[in-house]
Scaffold this motif. Structure first.
Motif, short mmCIF file in Angstrom:
data_model
loop_
_atom_site.label_atom_id
_atom_site.label_comp_id
_atom_site.label_asym_id
_atom_site.label_seq_id
_atom_site.Cartn_x
_atom_site.Cartn_y
_atom_site.Cartn_z
N GLU A 416 12.78 -11.82 -24.49
CA GLU A 416 12.97 -11.27 -25.87
C GLU A 416 12.01 -10.79 -26.52
N ALA A 418 11.40 -11.38 -29.81
CA ALA A 418 10.97 -12.35 -30.54
C ALA A 418 9.81 -13.45 -29.84
N TRP A 675 16.32 -17.93 -39.10
CA TRP A 675 16.02 -17.01 -38.19
C TRP A 675 17.28 -16.59 -37.48
N ARG A 677 20.05 -12.97 -35.97
CA ARG A 677 20.12 -11.69 -35.94
C ARG A 677 20.45 -11.13 -37.44
N ALA A 680 16.60 -11.17 -39.08
CA ALA A 680 15.54 -10.61 -38.08
C ALA A 680 16.13 -9.31 -37.75
N HIS A 686 10.68 -10.43 -36.51
CA HIS A 686 10.65 -11.79 -35.67
C HIS A 686 9.05 -12.07 -36.04
N MET A 706 17.35 -17.49 -30.87
CA MET A 706 16.08 -16.88 -30.84
C MET A 706 15.05 -17.96 -30.92
#
Length: 887
Positions: A416, A418, A675, A677, A680, A686, A706
């Motif tokens: 990811e 992130a 945190w 979608r 972020a 992120h 995440m």
């Protein structure tokens, strides 16, 4: 020599994707495999990759898609003997865009994932590099003579007008001409142009979007003595100008002194009052100019010490000089202005601290020795199974250091974006200025510059998400996949549906280099291969400097019986109070966004659905909207039922916003950070969220998947899983594995610092084996139970899966096409005699309607499906080979 060129203009579905071109004599010494070239294709000029160079005695391949293949090989050979091949027009980049191992890998991907070779080659290149074809109209040579001819009666008024336009502009794009005149008139003019000798109709290529960035940079070019002399003279000019500035005292009068405080009005009978005025004569203009020039030189001297750069415009703004005044210093040979390529560096704004190798534990040392001492010629992928906090990252870094010392390079993949932030901090800190980044959130320019640095060998390590596996890194010596179990390594939705793990394994086999698959919770398929000797297994069962946090399971049914209807159990409430009192940090994990998962009318049972997706809308309290998480459609809040007009509308479900609101109500002084979608939503979000929490700017982090993946946050001593049951009811063979992985991974975020950690899992299903084994950090027990179930039902790794998905706006069309493909598949299964192969479906997908289209699917299951896939023609179907989910 002849060149076989791969171009995306060819028919992607045809078996023969390469087209043969002759090589002009002047290009032959420069032409190499992998270069980008411009070649004619029909009337167009298109871009292609030189795939193969061979003697001109071999048969040529077709150059045009509409040519008919001869009926026999002899006829084909005879025809090609007399075929006049078209030449390559030009070389677009003298450095190969694809290195040899990439081309071999592309051929394997095309074979395994049954995808067009051109699509795969395109995927290996940075976005914006390939140029689109266009047509340009230009005046022919000798325009004076042609214009004289254009004055006769045979030349139409439209063509004369076009010639006038070309005289003004030099050339015009056909697309622009269509915008000016419309398609019908443009077609008529183009027909006349092609039959006339006045205007040329020339195919060209658009300029690529991805190209080097050049700026006019200012540099000091004078030597020390010259600069010292210039400075002395300039400072003298400044001093002389200041001395000529004299203060004069003058007396004037005013009728009345008016201030805002007194608000006195004008009095015409008042006597004038004397006022003393101080007047400063304007400084000498030359002195002002000299001051600004000195400021510009000082800024340039500072930039030399800080390795910074000044463009002309920025230096003029900072110093107060005009561009003309700045260029006067060029004439004095004090500075130079150079057009210089500027690198778009994605790490430019980051302050990355350098790090040194750590002392390894016995487990880490043994793992490192197994990696660096793996014998050549018989390498197997290595599964590094280390529990959370066991120090896998340090093993990666020291393995990379060993490979680099041998003159080779490495690729590090993270699932990811992130996770990329924290991985970059560690890798770039250990190997400063030798790391390149590749992921989808980079701009076109940043990705292009990183790709060129990689290709030229300026970096030792490439780090990024799954697409980084295609980096053209010379002397590749190691590939590392961190968190190899993650589904993010699988590309789904468009071809080729590759898995980065499979690509890495094949690349490691081709180059005979180590491939490290690291995870605390390996995928069931990977661990199966490791226990059956297809992979080398390395276990790291101990945490470095700490122990795994104890996990307590809270039965939410008992909470309800005790009268607690809150989403936070009494035990979790107590632990949060303790963490906040001790000024520590906590993570609350929930596998769902939003505040409510559905909006329901209690009177008639109406549920608010997305018109395009037939999926319940999610309520977001922050923006006070209903949002579809599949197509992004937004709706206003409902205050009454649109079906029965009742006001008895209720919002049900659980999301991160609701958890945030509940925690804020219970702990009003706590600093919360969410945190997911929704928060972020841009490329740096992120990194900003992670830095904010790591710097102790928040006490409690509330998030979705995440935050469960590989983050190292030493301040976290408590992890609470708000609801562990959300994913267990999904109709997918990998549901239990995903739930176990998420719970184990998020539990591993606790107790990674000096303070011991604790984990609380809230569930309505505490007896489920994946929750029970996750609470005991017992991967091996989970694996034994899961692999037995998969063998019983014929799930991967015991049989291969291929998912066929058809989408259309008409539901009946989906049904009909599904029946036709099912019949065709069954016919070929019988014809090829493929045993132990069956089909599940056809049936509507779990989310049947998404973005206005219905989705129907079938699952093909069997031990070897490639024989069948190569004979099935289903161009309108999405075919996912080895899907990680059947949803």
């Amino acid at each position: 020599m002849l060149a076989d060129v791969l171009t995306t203009a060819a028919q992607w579905q045809r078996e023969q994707a390469l087209l043969t071109y002759s090589i002009p004599e002047e290009l032959e010494p420069q032409l190499r495999r992998g270069q980008l070239v411009a070649v004619p294709y029909g009337e167009r000029l298109v871009e292609g990759v030189v795939w193969q160079l061979r003697p001109d005695t071999e048969p040529a391949l077709q150059q045009d898609a509409d040519e008919q293949e001869p009926e026999s090989n002899n006829e084909k050979h005879n025809e090609q003997e007399h075929l006049e091949l078209r030449p390559i027009r030009e070389i677009l980049d003298h450095e190969p865009a694809l290195v040899p191992y990439q081309m071999a890998l592309a051929e394997w991907i095309a074979e395994y994932y049954v995808s067009p070779l051109a699509q795969i080659a395109h995927m290996m290149l940075p976005p914006g590099l390939l140029q689109r074809s266009r047509y340009v109209l230009k005046l022919a040579e000798h325009p004076e003579e042609m214009l004289a001819e254009a004055g006769n009666d045979t030349t139409s008024l439209s063509l004369r007008a076009l010639i006038g336009l070309l005289l003004a502009d030099g050339e015009i794009d056909v697309k622009r001409l269509k915008a000016l005149l419309g398609p019908t008139r443009t077609r008529r003019i183009l027909k006349e142009v092609k039959s006339s000798s006045l205007v040329e109709y020339e195919p060209q290529l658009h300029q690529a979007k991805a190209r080097p960035l050049f700026k006019n940079l200012v540099r000091l070019c004078a030597d020390e003595q010259t600069l010292a002399n210039w400075r002395a003279q300039t400072e003298q000019r400044v001093q002389q100008g200041q001395e000529t500035a004299v203060v004069h005292t003058t007396e004037t009068t005013r009728d009345v002194v008016t201030t805002k405080k007194s608000r006195r009005s004008f009095d015409p009978w008042a006597l004038p009052e004397p006022v003393m005025m101080l007047t400063l004569e304007q400084p000498d203009e030359q002195a002002q100019l000299a001051q600004r020039q000195l400021a510009a030189i000082d800024l340039l001297l500072q930039s030399q010490q800080q390795s910074a750069q000044w463009t002309v415009s920025k230096l003029c703004t900072a110093s107060g000089l005009s561009e003309k005044q700045l260029r006067a210093l060029v004439q004095e040979r004090i500075i130079s202005i150079e057009k210089t390529e500027v690198r778009r560096n994605p790490l430019a704004q980051r302050n990355i601290a350098a790090s040194a190798p750590l002392q390894l534990t016995p487990d880490q040392q043994q793992a490192l020795q197994c990696i660096v001492q793996q014998p050549h010629g018989n390498r197997q992928p290595i599964l590094l199974h280390g529990i959370t906090g066991s120090g896998k990252t340090e093993v990666y870094l020291q393995a990379l250091a060993h490979v680099i010392a041998q003159g080779q390079r490495g690729i590090v993949l993270v699932p990811e974006i992130a996770l990329t932030t924290q991985a970059i901090q560690r890798v770039a800190g250990r190997f400063p200025n030798r790391v390149a980044i590749i992921h989808s959130e980079l701009s076109v320019g940043e990705r292009y510059d990183e790709w060129r640095r990689i290709r030229s060998g300026q970096v030792d390590i490439v780090i990024g998400s799954r697409s980084a596996i295609f980096a053209p890194l010379p002397n590749l010596g190691i590939i590392i996949l961190d968190e190899e179990h993650e589904a993010a390594y699988k590309q789904s939705g468009f071809r080729p549906t590759y898995h980065a793990r499979e690509i890495a394994k094949q690349l490691g086999k081709m180059l005979d280099i180590p491939v490290i698959l690291g995870s605390a919770t390996p995928s069931v398929e990977t661990y199966y291969h490791a226990t059956h000797k297809a992979y080398q297994l390395i276990e790291m069962p101990e945490r470095v400097g700490a122990s795994l946090p104890p996990v307590e399971i809270i039965d939410l049914r008992d909470e309800l019986h005790a009268g607690n209807t809150s989403i936070i159990s009494r035990k979790l409430q107590q632990e949060l109070e303790s963490v906040l009192a001790q000024q520590q940090q906590a993570i609350l994990f929930l596998n769902r966004r939003g505040a409510a998962s559905s909006v329901l009318c209690r009177e008639c049972g109406f549920v608010a659905l997305c018109d395009q997706c037939d999926i319940p809308l999610t309520y977001h309290s922050t923006e006070r909207i209903l949002l579809c998480h599949y197509c992004g459609r937004r709706s206003h809040m409902l205050h009454q039922c649109p079906q029965c007009h009742s006001a008895n509308i209720r919002y049900f479900g659980l999301g991160t916003e609701k958890v945030q609101a509940t925690i804020q109500q219970s702990f009003p002084t706590a600093r919360l950070l969410r945190w997911d979608r929704d928060t972020a939503h841009h490329r740096h979000a992120h990194e900003q969220l992670l830095d904010s929490f790591a710097n102790r700017e928040a006490d409690i982090l509330i998030g979705t998947q995440m935050i469960a993946k590989g983050l190292d946050l030493p301040g976290v001593t408590l992890v609470g899983v708000v609801s562990a049951d959300i994913a267990l009811s999904l109709p997918d063979y990998a549901t239990t594995e995903r739930t176990f992985t998420l719970l184990t991974q998020v539990a591993g975020r606790a107790g990674r610092g000096k303070q011991p950690g604790k984990v609380i899992i809230q569930t309505f299903n505490p007896q489920h084996f994946c929750i029970d084994t996750a609470s005991r950090h017992d991967y091996h027990e989970f694996y034994r139970t899961e692999i037995d179930a998969r063998q019983q039902f014929g799930y991967p790794p015991f049989r291969r899966f291929v998912k066929f998905t058809y989408q259309h706006k008409n539901r009946q069309r989906c049904y009909n096409e599904a029946l036709l493909l099912h019949e065709k598949l069954m016919e070929w299964i019988d014809r090829l005699g493929i045993e132990e192969t069956d089909i599940v479906g056809p049936a509507p997908a779990v989310m049947e309607k998404v973005r206005g289209k219905y989705h129907w699917q079938m699952i093909l299951r069997g031990p070897d499906l490639h024989r069948l896939l190569r004979v099935i023609d289903a161009p309108e179907w999405d075919i996912d080979i080895d899907p990680v989910s059947t949803l």
